[in-house]
Design an enzyme around this catalytic site. Sequence first.
Site, mmCIF file in Angstrom:
data_model
loop_
_atom_site.group_PDB
_atom_site.id
_atom_site.type_symbol
_atom_site.label_atom_id
_atom_site.label_comp_id
_atom_site.label_asym_id
_atom_site.label_seq_id
_atom_site.Cartn_x
_atom_site.Cartn_y
_atom_site.Cartn_z
ATOM 1 N N ASP A 168 47.654 26.253 35.225
ATOM 2 C CA ASP A 168 46.479 27.093 34.959
ATOM 3 C C ASP A 168 45.313 26.201 34.541
ATOM 4 O O ASP A 168 45.517 25.075 34.073
ATOM 5 C CB ASP A 168 46.754 28.045 33.786
ATOM 6 C CG ASP A 168 47.728 29.156 34.157
ATOM 7 O OD1 ASP A 168 48.015 29.322 35.356
ATOM 8 O OD2 ASP A 168 48.193 29.836 33.233
ATOM 9 N N ARG A 217 44.660 27.764 43.661
ATOM 10 C CA ARG A 217 44.447 29.185 43.358
ATOM 11 C C ARG A 217 43.037 29.317 42.791
ATOM 12 O O ARG A 217 42.751 28.862 41.691
ATOM 13 C CB ARG A 217 45.457 29.684 42.339
ATOM 14 C CG ARG A 217 45.249 31.170 41.999
ATOM 15 C CD ARG A 217 45.861 31.534 40.679
ATOM 16 N NE ARG A 217 47.294 31.539 40.725
ATOM 17 C CZ ARG A 217 48.050 31.137 39.709
ATOM 18 N NH1 ARG A 217 47.512 30.650 38.623
ATOM 19 N NH2 ARG A 217 49.353 31.204 39.803
HETATM 20 C C1 LIG Z 1 46.835 35.241 39.337
HETATM 21 C C2 LIG Z 1 45.682 34.924 38.421
HETATM 22 C C3 LIG Z 1 45.675 33.736 37.707
HETATM 23 C C4 LIG Z 1 44.597 33.421 36.875
HETATM 24 N N1 LIG Z 1 44.578 32.205 36.255
HETATM 25 C C5 LIG Z 1 43.451 31.853 35.592
HETATM 26 C C6 LIG Z 1 43.284 30.525 35.083
HETATM 27 O O1 LIG Z 1 44.159 29.657 35.229
HETATM 28 N N2 LIG Z 1 42.137 30.218 34.429
HETATM 29 C C7 LIG Z 1 41.119 31.143 34.266
HETATM 30 O O2 LIG Z 1 40.072 30.800 33.699
HETATM 31 N N3 LIG Z 1 41.259 32.411 34.717
HETATM 32 C C8 LIG Z 1 42.385 32.784 35.373
HETATM 33 N N4 LIG Z 1 42.489 34.059 35.861
HETATM 34 C C9 LIG Z 1 41.497 35.109 35.467
HETATM 35 C C10 LIG Z 1 40.250 35.065 36.334
HETATM 36 O O3 LIG Z 1 39.483 33.919 36.046
HETATM 37 C C11 LIG Z 1 39.352 36.312 36.085
HETATM 38 O O4 LIG Z 1 38.934 36.321 34.747
HETATM 39 C C12 LIG Z 1 40.044 37.629 36.379
HETATM 40 O O5 LIG Z 1 40.847 37.555 37.506
HETATM 41 C C13 LIG Z 1 38.991 38.768 36.577
HETATM 42 O O6 LIG Z 1 38.170 38.491 37.653
HETATM 43 P P1 LIG Z 1 38.357 39.108 39.132
HETATM 44 O O7 LIG Z 1 38.407 37.968 40.070
HETATM 45 O O8 LIG Z 1 39.513 39.984 39.174
HETATM 46 O O9 LIG Z 1 37.005 39.815 39.464
HETATM 47 P P2 LIG Z 1 36.113 40.876 38.717
HETATM 48 O O10 LIG Z 1 34.878 40.972 39.520
HETATM 49 O O11 LIG Z 1 36.005 40.541 37.269
HETATM 50 O O12 LIG Z 1 36.947 42.202 38.854
HETATM 51 C C14 LIG Z 1 37.070 42.892 40.078
HETATM 52 C C15 LIG Z 1 37.716 44.240 39.788
HETATM 53 O O13 LIG Z 1 39.070 44.043 39.381
HETATM 54 C C16 LIG Z 1 39.412 44.908 38.324
HETATM 55 N N5 LIG Z 1 39.702 44.109 37.109
HETATM 56 C C17 LIG Z 1 39.422 42.808 36.909
HETATM 57 N N6 LIG Z 1 39.862 42.409 35.691
HETATM 58 C C18 LIG Z 1 40.404 43.506 35.127
HETATM 59 C C19 LIG Z 1 41.040 43.739 33.882
HETATM 60 N N7 LIG Z 1 41.186 42.788 32.974
HETATM 61 N N8 LIG Z 1 41.477 44.996 33.632
HETATM 62 C C20 LIG Z 1 41.359 45.998 34.536
HETATM 63 N N9 LIG Z 1 40.770 45.819 35.741
HETATM 64 C C21 LIG Z 1 40.311 44.602 36.029
HETATM 65 C C22 LIG Z 1 38.233 45.820 38.102
HETATM 66 O O14 LIG Z 1 38.421 46.961 38.898
HETATM 67 C C23 LIG Z 1 37.082 45.004 38.621
HETATM 68 O O15 LIG Z 1 36.009 45.777 39.068
HETATM 69 C C24 LIG Z 1 43.550 34.370 36.714
HETATM 70 C C25 LIG Z 1 43.560 35.561 37.442
HETATM 71 C C26 LIG Z 1 44.594 35.843 38.293
HETATM 72 C C27 LIG Z 1 44.563 37.129 39.077
#
Ligand SMILES: Cc1cc2nc3c(=O)[nH]c(=O)nc-3n(C[C@H](O)[C@H](O)[C@H](O)COP(=O)(O)OP(=O)(O)OC[C@H]3O[C@@H](n4cnc5c(N)ncnc54)[C@H](O)[C@@H]3O)c2cc1C
Length: 308
Positions: free
Chosen positions: A132, A182
């Site tokens: 991560d 990723r």
């Molecule tokens: C498999 C995976 C691994 C990750 N690893 C890391 C990492 O190593 N380092 C890091 O900094 N971040 C990590 N993240 C988190 C990432 O950086 C984002 O903060 C997170 O995925 C929210 O952004 P989004 O891309 O989903 O888009 P967004 O534009 O934020 O969300 C798109 C839509 O998804 C839904 N959604 C998003 N988040 C949520 C929530 N918390 N609760 C409910 N609905 C939600 C909503 O409907 C939203 O409108 C990871 C995420 C995933 C999926």
Amino acid sequence: MSISRSVLLRASKSPFLNRQASHRAFVKRAVKKFMPGETPAEAIEAALKLAAEGRGSLFTKLGENLTSLDDAIAVRDHYLGFFDQLKAQDVPGQVSVKPTQLGLDLSQRACAEHLDALAAKASATGSFLWIDMEDSSYVDRTLDLYRVLKAKYDRTGIAIQAYLRRTPADIDSLMSLKPVIRLVKGAYAEPPDVAFAAKSETDLAYFDLSERMLERALVGECTPIFGTHDISLLQRLIARAKDLGVADGQYEIHMLYGIRDGDQRRLRSDGRVVRTLISYGASWYPWYMRRLAERPANVWFVVKSMFA
Ligand SMILES: Cc1cc2nc3c(=O)[nH]c(=O)nc-3n(C[C@H](O)[C@H](O)[C@H](O)COP(=O)(O)OP(=O)(O)OC[C@H]3O[C@@H](n4cnc5c(N)ncnc54)[C@H](O)[C@@H]3O)c2cc1C
């Protein structure tokens, strides 16, 4: 960055709030939306249900910024045993670790050794190890850890954050390794000279970086993984992959447990490779606060859980 997001991200670092929240039954009830349980057995049980639908799983034991190397060794040993459990129970699972959970704050060398042991185990058990990405102060060290690991073990990948201004150059610098990346948007509070302040800028960067990775995937130089719940962005990327001639199996979609579950199922039934990241463990507070910060409306789940 919105005020509510920055307040929640600041709260994620408060030891006082951590102590308060971790013992409240109603907070634990709200956390259940995002994790099936605190034990590895509960995580594996959830993964087996996903496997029946053709979805893979990724596992992470919550906990970060450890303060003793003995704790980091205990985490390494936990995961070594966990890989064996996955194999014994035939779970199509991979493991995702935070470098600070393996001692990066205390010794880069020890952290590298722990990662090496885990990557060897992942290879031996037919699994896969993910690193991560934490806040921006760790990026150089985390990239260095991955460079060493990937040169030795193929079954390893790294999370890269689209919101960082440095990311295009970082991705280019990894290409000679044929990386498995990723791409995520980024979950930490960062200053505007380091990361985009506007979500729209991050979304644009995400698409551009993904497109570049898809182009590299075509010539076998990179395996792109889209770690996002942003469905319209994913739809555009899936269409772009088709236009370029990148096959469904040449990239994957990763999402978190409990978020957009119907979409995860639909993407899988449409033929995409989908993996769901399942968290477990008792140290969920900072991780859960980052989930609230991503969607401050989630705070209502906590409020509602007070009365459930
Ligand atoms: C498999 C995976 C691994 C990750 N690893 C890391 C990492 O190593 N380092 C890091 O900094 N971040 C990590 N993240 C988190 C990432 O950086 C984002 O903060 C997170 O995925 C929210 O952004 P989004 O891309 O989903 O888009 P967004 O534009 O934020 O969300 C798109 C839509 O998804 C839904 N959604 C998003 N988040 C949520 C929530 N918390 N609760 C409910 N609905 C939600 C909503 O409907 C939203 O409108 C990871 C995420 C995933 C999926």
